[in-house]
Design a protein around this motif. Structure first.
Motif, PDB file in Angstrom:
ATOM      1  N   SER A   1      39.556  32.801  42.734  1.00  0.00           N
ATOM      2  CA  SER A   1      39.850  34.182  43.104  1.00  0.00           C
ATOM      3  C   SER A   1      39.807  35.099  41.892  1.00  0.00           C
ATOM      4  O   SER A   1      40.013  34.672  40.747  1.00  0.00           O
ATOM      5  CB  SER A   1      41.232  34.270  43.746  1.00  0.00           C
ATOM      6  OG  SER A   1      42.252  34.054  42.787  1.00  0.00           O
ATOM      7  N   GLN A   2      39.547  36.362  42.126  1.00  0.00           N
ATOM      8  CA  GLN A   2      39.530  37.352  41.049  1.00  0.00           C
ATOM      9  C   GLN A   2      40.909  37.476  40.415  1.00  0.00           C
ATOM     10  O   GLN A   2      41.035  37.622  39.201  1.00  0.00           O
ATOM     11  CB  GLN A   2      39.074  38.707  41.589  1.00  0.00           C
ATOM     12  CG  GLN A   2      38.881  39.760  40.508  1.00  0.00           C
ATOM     13  CD  GLN A   2      38.190  40.990  41.043  1.00  0.00           C
ATOM     14  OE1 GLN A   2      37.492  40.957  42.034  1.00  0.00           O
ATOM     15  NE2 GLN A   2      38.393  42.111  40.372  1.00  0.00           N
ATOM     16  N   GLU A   3      41.935  37.374  41.239  1.00  0.00           N
ATOM     17  CA  GLU A   3      43.305  37.452  40.713  1.00  0.00           C
ATOM     18  C   GLU A   3      43.584  36.314  39.737  1.00  0.00           C
ATOM     19  O   GLU A   3      44.184  36.527  38.671  1.00  0.00           O
ATOM     20  CB  GLU A   3      44.303  37.408  41.866  1.00  0.00           C
ATOM     21  CG  GLU A   3      45.752  37.517  41.418  1.00  0.00           C
ATOM     22  CD  GLU A   3      46.732  37.414  42.567  1.00  0.00           C
ATOM     23  OE1 GLU A   3      47.955  37.527  42.312  1.00  0.00           O
ATOM     24  OE2 GLU A   3      46.291  37.212  43.716  1.00  0.00           O
ATOM     25  N   ALA A   4      43.142  35.112  40.083  1.00  0.00           N
ATOM     26  CA  ALA A   4      43.351  33.965  39.198  1.00  0.00           C
ATOM     27  C   ALA A   4      42.612  34.154  37.881  1.00  0.00           C
ATOM     28  O   ALA A   4      43.129  33.812  36.807  1.00  0.00           O
ATOM     29  CB  ALA A   4      42.895  32.680  39.889  1.00  0.00           C
ATOM     30  N   GLN A   5      41.398  34.705  37.938  1.00  0.00           N
ATOM     31  CA  GLN A   5      40.621  34.938  36.722  1.00  0.00           C
ATOM     32  C   GLN A   5      41.277  35.994  35.840  1.00  0.00           C
ATOM     33  O   GLN A   5      41.332  35.849  34.612  1.00  0.00           O
ATOM     34  CB  GLN A   5      39.194  35.351  37.099  1.00  0.00           C
ATOM     35  CG  GLN A   5      38.406  34.251  37.781  1.00  0.00           C
ATOM     36  CD  GLN A   5      37.019  34.684  38.202  1.00  0.00           C
ATOM     37  OE1 GLN A   5      36.572  35.783  37.875  1.00  0.00           O
ATOM     38  NE2 GLN A   5      36.322  33.829  38.940  1.00  0.00           N
ATOM     39  N   ILE A   6      41.781  37.050  36.457  1.00  0.00           N
ATOM     40  CA  ILE A   6      42.481  38.103  35.696  1.00  0.00           C
ATOM     41  C   ILE A   6      43.703  37.520  34.990  1.00  0.00           C
ATOM     42  O   ILE A   6      43.926  37.755  33.796  1.00  0.00           O
ATOM     43  CB  ILE A   6      42.892  39.255  36.635  1.00  0.00           C
ATOM     44  CG1 ILE A   6      41.651  40.021  37.104  1.00  0.00           C
ATOM     45  CG2 ILE A   6      43.859  40.199  35.930  1.00  0.00           C
ATOM     46  CD1 ILE A   6      41.944  41.048  38.184  1.00  0.00           C
TER      47      ILE A   6
END
Length: 633
Positions: free
Chosen positions: A514-519
Motif C-alpha cells: 500500500s502507498q501508506e505502508a511505503q510512506i
C-alpha cells in the motif's frame, strides 16, 4: 536446471502446457523451441532440427496427444536420437503405449504445482528405440507448433532479450572470431538476467562457423567439479592423471587442440559455485594451456574460456595471469530496449499502433517490471494475450498478484538464490533471509547497523529471534549470509552491500503493497539515518547518511503528493545540513561539494540517477533549489 526442453503436446492442451512452461522458466529451465514453424518449409526437417538441439523431450500426455500423428512422430524422433524423455500425464487415458507404462511419469491430473513440475527433470527416462510403437512416416494434418505462436517456448522469440545482441557481438564478433581479440570472459549478472541464454547463443554462433568445438560444464549438475579441478580438466579435455595436473598433461591439452584443427571454447556455467582453491587452480591451468597453444604459432586455432557467474570472484580478474578476463555485465533492460521489444512483438503480429501507444506503454512496462528480463517477458505476454487492448491493466493489483508475486516468491526468494551453498536447515535459513531482505528492500545500501536496526524494530522480530536461536546465528552470521545471497552485490567505496537495484525496487513494492505502508517505511528510514549521523565520526559516512536521509525524505514527499510539503522539505534539509556543519565543523562550501558529488554520482543509484529521478518527479528544479538554499549561511 539449464536444460533445453522440446515440448510435444496437443493443441487442445495449450492452457495446461503454458502453466507447466511458466513454472519451468521460473525454475531456470530453458523451455526452448526453434521458433514457430516456418510456413512453406518442410515441417519434419524443422522439427528434427529442433528436437536434436534440445537436451530433453517433454511429452505432455493426453488422449489427444496420443492420438496425434505429429506427437507420435515427435516422440519417436526423440527416442531414436537417444534424447531423455520426460512424460507428463495431464489427463487420464487408457491408451498409454507400453514403453510409457514401463517407466515413471509425473501425474498432473490432480493439478499443476511447482513441486510436480520440478519432478519432471528429476525423472528423465531413456527408452530403447525398439520399444516405441510404429509411427507414421508422413503424419497427417498440421503439427501443433505450426498452429500455435508459442513465444513462451523460445528465448529467441521471447520479448525482452534483444539487447543481449550487443553483448553477444562483444564476445564473438569483436573478440573470439578475430585474431588478437580477447579470449577469456566473465559473464556476470544477478538471477534471471540471461547468463545461460547468452552463453547458449555464443555456442550456437561459433558452432555455425564449423571452426569451433564447445565443451560446457554446468556446476549445478556437476557437483563434484566444484571442489575437484582434476574433474574439471577431465570434463573439458578428456585428460586425467592419477598424479594430478602436471605440465606434461597441460601441454598435451594444448597439443590436442592444435591437432584437432578447430578452436576450443570451454564454458563454465554457475561458476560462483566453485570452491576458492579450485577456482584459483583452474584459472592458472587455463592460462598455461592458452600459452602452450599460443607457442605453436598457429593463428587459425585458439582457445577461449567463458565463466558465467553471479559473483565476480578475485581469481577471475585479480590474479596477475594472462590472458586477462574481460568482464561482461548483464543488467536489467533500460527503457529504449523495452520500447524496441514492444515494437518487435507487435510487428510480428502485424499490429499498427501509434507512437504514443508505444511511448506510454513502454514506460508502464518498464516501471512495473523494473526492466527485469524474465518478468518483462511475462508482462509482454499478458499484453499480447489481451490482444493489445487496454494495456494499462498491467498496473492493476490483480496483474501484480498474477505475474509479479509468483516471480518474487518462487524465483527471486527461492532457496537456491538465498542459500546457494545449501546444507542443513535450509527452510529456517530461507525464512530468516527472506524476512530480512524484505525489510532491507527499503534501503538502497545495507550494512551491519541496518541489520541491527531491523532486528530491533521489525514487525516479525519474535519469530525471527526464535529461528536465529535455533540456527545459532549471531548478527555477524546473518550479515555474512546476506552478502552470500544471489540477490546482493558488493558496492565500492564506503558502501558495504546492496540488493541489485531493480530487484530491490520490485521487492519493495512486493513487501510494502500500500502507498501508506511505503510512506511510513520511508519516514522511519529517514529518522534512522538522522539518528545514526548524530553519533558518527567519519566525514565520509556522515555525508553518505545525509544523502540517504534526503533520498528517503524525498520518497516520502513524492508518495505523500502534498505540494505544501515542498517548502517544508527545503527548510528541513537546510536545518539538518546546518546541524551537521555545527557537529563536524566543516566549511559550508566543502560539505556542499561533497554532498553534490554524492548525489549526482551516487553508486547506490546505479546508472538510473535514483535521487535525481525522485526529486524531478516532485518538482523538476527541486535539486537546484535545494543547492541554492543550502548555500545560504
Amino acid at each position: 536446471m539449464g536444460l533445453r526442453l522440446f515440448i510435444s503436446y496437443a493443441h487442445v492442451d495449450i492452457g495446461q502446457v503454458k502453466q507447466i512452461v511458466d513454472i519451468l522458466n521460473d525454475l531456470d529451465y530453458l523451455t526452448w523451441f526453434d521458433r514457430r514453424l516456418t510456413p512453406g518449409k518442410d515441417w519434419r526437417s524443422q522439427l528434427q532440427e529442433a528436437i536434436s538441439a534440445c537436451d530433453a523431450f517433454l511429452y505432455v500426455i493426453s488422449p489427444e496427444s496420443l492420438a496425434s500423428e505429429w506427437c507420435q512422430w515427435e516422440f519417436a524422433q526423440a527416442v531414436e536420437k537417444g534424447i531423455p524423455i520426460m512424460p507428463a500425464l495431464i489427463r487420464e487415458t487408457s491408451n498409454l503405449p507400453e514403453c510409457i507404462k514401463k517407466i515413471q511419469w509425473v501425474d498432473f491430473t490432480q493439478g499443476i504445482t511447482v513441486t510436480s513440475v520440478s519432478k519432471l527433470v528429476n525423472g528423465l527416462q531413456h527408452i530403447p528405440p525398439s520399444e516405441i510403437p510404429t509411427t507414421p512416416h508422413n503424419p497427417s494434418g498440421e503439427p501443433t507448433h505450426a498452429k500455435d505462436n508459442i513465444m513462451f517456448l523460445d528465448t529467441d522469440s521471447q520479448p525482452g532479450f534483444q539487447n543481449r545482441e550487443e553483448e553477444l557481438d562483444t564476445i564473438v564478433d569483436s573478440n573470439l572470431m578475430i585474431y588478437g581479440g580477447e579470449r577469456f570472459f566473465l559473464i556476470n549478472a544477478g538471477p534471471q538476467m540471461g547468463k545461460s541464454w547468452l552463453t547458449h547463443k555464443v555456442e550456437n554462433k561459433l558452432l555455425l562457423t564449423e571452426k569451433w568445438v564447445i565443451k560446457k560444464v554446468d556446476l549445478r549438475t556437476e557437483t563434484d567439479a566444484r571442489i575437484d579441478v582434476n574433474r574439471l580438466i577431465s570434463l573439458y579435455f578428456n585428460e586425467r592423471e592419477s598424479n594430478g595436473i602436471t605440465d606434461k598433461l597441460l601441454q598435451k591439452c594444448a597439443i590436442d587442440i592444435s591437432k584437432s584443427n578447430k578452436s576450443l571454447l570451454c564454458v563454465l556455467d554457475s561458476a560462483e559455485l566453485l570452491e576458492e582453491k579450485t577456482e584459483e587452480l583452474l584459472r592458472s591451468y587455463l592460462s598455461e594451456i592458452y600459452h602452450y597453444l599460443s607457442s605453436t604459432g598457429r593463428e587459425d586455432i585458439t582457445f577461449g574460456f567463458i565463466a558465467a557467474s553471479r559473483r565476480i570472484h578475485p581469481h577471475w580478474k585479480g590474479l596477475p595471469l594472462t590472458p586477462r578476463f574481460k568482464i561482461v555485465s548483464l543488467t536489467h533492460f533500460k527503457l529504449p530496449v523495452v520500447k524496441k521489444s514492444l515494437r518487435d512483438m507487435a510487428a510480428t503480429q502485424k499490429r499498427n499502433l501509434s507512437n504514443d501507444w508505444y511511448e506510454t506503454n513502454a514506460q508502464l512496462l518498464y516501471d512495473e517490471t523494473e526492466g527485469l528480463p524474465a518478468l518483462l517477458t511475462k508482462y509482454m505476454t499478458e499484453i499480447r494475450e489481451n490482444d493489445y487492448i487496454a494495456p494499462q491493466t498491467i498496473l492493476e493489483f490483480e496483474t501484480f498478484e498474477k505475474l509479479a508475486v509468483p516471480y518474487v516468491e518462487h524465483v527471486l526468494l527461492s532457496a537456491k538464490n538465498l542459500i546457494p551453498s545449501g546444507g542443513e536447515g535450509i527452510e529456517h535459513k530461507r525464512k530468516v533471509l527472506r524476512e530480512l531482505l524484505m525489510y532491507l528492500s527499503s534501503f538502497r545500501i545495507f550494512s551491519p547497523p541496518h541489520i541491527k536496526y531491523i532486528l530491533e524494530n521489525g514487525a516479525n522480530i519474535p519469530a525471527l529471534q526464535s529461528i536465529l536461536g535455533e540456527l545459532n546465528w549471531s548478527e555477524y552470521d546473518l550479515w555474512s549470509n546476506l552478502k552470500r545471497t544471489y540477490l546482493t552485490e558488493p558496492v565500492p567505496q564506503i558502501y558495504p552491500s546492496r540488493i541489485y537495484v531493480p530487484i530491490r525496487r520490485l521487492l519493495f513494492r512486493y513487501n510494502f503493497r500500500s502507498q501508506e505502508a511505503q510512506i511510513n517505511i520511508h519516514h522511519q528510514a529517514s529518522e534512522f539515518y538522522k539518528d545514526w549521523w548524530s553519533h558518527e565520526t567519519s566525514e565520509d559516512i556522515i555525508v553518505y547518511l545525509f544523502v540517504e536521509y534526503l533520498w528517503h525524505y524525498s520518497e516520502y514527499l513524492r508518495l505523500s503528493a502534498n505540494p505544501d510539503l515542498v517548502s517544508n522539505y527545503l527548510i528541513k534539509a537546510k536545518s539538518e545540513f546546518d546541524a551537521i556543519l555545527a557537529y563536524t565543523r566543516l566549511p559550508r562550501n566543502y560539505l556542499l561539494e561533497r554532498l553534490e558529488e554524492r548525489i549526482f554520482s551516487d553508486p547506490s543509484a546505479g546508472d538510473e540517477g535514483e535521487f535525481v529521478r525522485t526529486t524531478f518527479k516532485i518538482k523538476p528544479n527541486l535539486l537546484i533549489e535545494m543547492k541554492e538554499y543550502l548555500k545560504e549561511g
